[in-house]
Each structure stands twice: as C-alpha cells, then as structure tokens.
Design a protein around this motif. Structure first.
Motif, PDB file in Angstrom:
ATOM      1  N   ARG A  90       0.817  -1.196   0.000  1.00 44.22           N
ATOM      2  CA  ARG A  90       0.000   0.000   0.000  1.00 44.22           C
ATOM      3  C   ARG A  90       0.867   1.269   0.000  1.00 44.22           C
ATOM      4  N   LYS A  91       0.208   2.393  -0.050  1.00 44.00           N
ATOM      5  CA  LYS A  91       0.897   3.674  -0.099  1.00 44.00           C
ATOM      6  C   LYS A  91       1.774   3.870   1.139  1.00 44.00           C
ATOM      7  N   LYS A  92       3.000   4.286   0.921  1.00 48.45           N
ATOM      8  CA  LYS A  92       4.003   4.528   1.963  1.00 48.45           C
ATOM      9  C   LYS A  92       4.369   3.268   2.748  1.00 48.45           C
ATOM     10  N   TYR A  93       4.032   2.101   2.232  1.00 51.74           N
ATOM     11  CA  TYR A  93       4.398   0.824   2.842  1.00 51.74           C
ATOM     12  C   TYR A  93       4.732  -0.144   1.705  1.00 51.74           C
ATOM     13  N   ALA A  94       5.816   0.157   1.041  1.00 51.82           N
ATOM     14  CA  ALA A  94       6.187  -0.614  -0.142  1.00 51.82           C
ATOM     15  C   ALA A  94       6.795  -1.958   0.236  1.00 51.82           C
ATOM     16  N   ILE A  95       6.453  -2.958  -0.541  1.00 49.35           N
ATOM     17  CA  ILE A  95       7.061  -4.276  -0.487  1.00 49.35           C
ATOM     18  C   ILE A  95       7.434  -4.597  -1.932  1.00 49.35           C
ATOM     19  N   TYR A  96       8.558  -5.255  -2.115  1.00 50.20           N
ATOM     20  CA  TYR A  96       9.041  -5.512  -3.471  1.00 50.20           C
ATOM     21  C   TYR A  96       9.161  -7.000  -3.731  1.00 50.20           C
ATOM     22  N   ARG A  97       8.832  -7.379  -4.945  1.00 42.48           N
ATOM     23  CA  ARG A  97       9.077  -8.736  -5.424  1.00 42.48           C
ATOM     24  C   ARG A  97      10.303  -8.686  -6.321  1.00 42.48           C
ATOM     25  N   ILE A  98      11.151  -9.677  -6.220  1.00 44.20           N
ATOM     26  CA  ILE A  98      12.304  -9.792  -7.108  1.00 44.20           C
ATOM     27  C   ILE A  98      11.848 -10.673  -8.262  1.00 44.20           C
ATOM     28  N   GLU A 106       8.889 -15.087 -10.592  1.00 43.79           N
ATOM     29  CA  GLU A 106       9.147 -14.405  -9.325  1.00 43.79           C
ATOM     30  C   GLU A 106      10.215 -15.183  -8.568  1.00 43.79           C
ATOM     31  N   LEU A 107      11.267 -14.476  -8.133  1.00 50.09           N
ATOM     32  CA  LEU A 107      12.406 -15.129  -7.503  1.00 50.09           C
ATOM     33  C   LEU A 107      12.550 -14.842  -6.020  1.00 50.09           C
ATOM     34  N   ASN A 117      11.192  -6.774   1.873  1.00 49.77           N
ATOM     35  CA  ASN A 117      10.410  -5.804   2.626  1.00 49.77           C
ATOM     36  C   ASN A 117      11.394  -4.849   3.300  1.00 49.77           C
ATOM     37  N   PRO A 118      11.546  -3.619   2.792  1.00 52.80           N
ATOM     38  CA  PRO A 118      12.535  -2.698   3.354  1.00 52.80           C
ATOM     39  C   PRO A 118      12.172  -2.184   4.748  1.00 52.80           C
ATOM     40  N   ILE A 119      10.929  -2.282   5.150  1.00 60.93           N
ATOM     41  CA  ILE A 119      10.517  -1.770   6.453  1.00 60.93           C
ATOM     42  C   ILE A 119      10.913  -2.739   7.565  1.00 60.93           C
ATOM     43  N   LYS A 121      13.574 -12.747   1.252  1.00 62.12           N
ATOM     44  CA  LYS A 121      13.524 -14.160   0.877  1.00 62.12           C
ATOM     45  C   LYS A 121      13.894 -14.222  -0.601  1.00 62.12           C
ATOM     46  N   ILE A 122      15.011 -14.868  -0.899  1.00 63.48           N
ATOM     47  CA  ILE A 122      15.505 -14.921  -2.271  1.00 63.48           C
ATOM     48  C   ILE A 122      15.844 -16.357  -2.629  1.00 63.48           C
ATOM     49  N   ASN A 123      15.462 -16.765  -3.837  1.00 63.36           N
ATOM     50  CA  ASN A 123      15.824 -18.077  -4.362  1.00 63.36           C
ATOM     51  C   ASN A 123      17.143 -17.906  -5.124  1.00 63.36           C
TER      52      ASN A 123
END
Length: 77
Positions: free
Chosen positions: A11-19, A35-36, A40-42, A47-49
C-alpha cells in the motif's frame, strides 16, 4: 534482454518488493516471467531463491544494482 529487478506492491508509503525476471523493455510493474523472491525494506525481511537467480544469470539475465546488493548481503550472512 531479461533483467532481474524489483517490482513494487503493497500500500501507499508501505512498499514491499518482489524480485522478478522481466523483459528490460517492460514497465516496472509489468507482468513478470518468474518471481524469484521478496524484499520488505521496512522489516528488512528478504527471501531470495539464490539458485534460480544464478541459473538466470548463467542464461544471460542482467541484474539491477539494487538486487545485486541484496544478493551480496544474503551471501555474506
């Protein structure tokens, strides 16, 4: 050319990223080929494969600088 880069969601101002693996000509949030992992920068959760990323790099995919730094941090710990 394929790129391994981040795709933003959350959501807004709560970014999560997919690699993800995506064609370099597609937009940031376009449809991914694979998707690899997630980042979550917060909460600093990552979690990375690693095996799939190394396979994709071996077949010619380019890694973005941010993803490269995340991989380096995972391998050090």
């Amino acid at each position: 050319m394929l790129k391994i880069r981040l795709k933003r969601y959350g959501r807004k101002k709560y970014a999560i990223y997919r690699i993800i693996v995506i064609d370099s000509r597609k937009r940031r949030d376009g449809k991914a080929l694979e998707e690899l992992g997630i980042y979550n920068p917060i909460t600093k959760e990552t979690k990375i494969n690693i095996q799939r990323i190394e396979t994709r790099i071996a077949t010619g995919a380019q890694v973005s600088s941010t993803v490269k730094n995340l991989i380096k941090k995972i391998k050090q710990s």
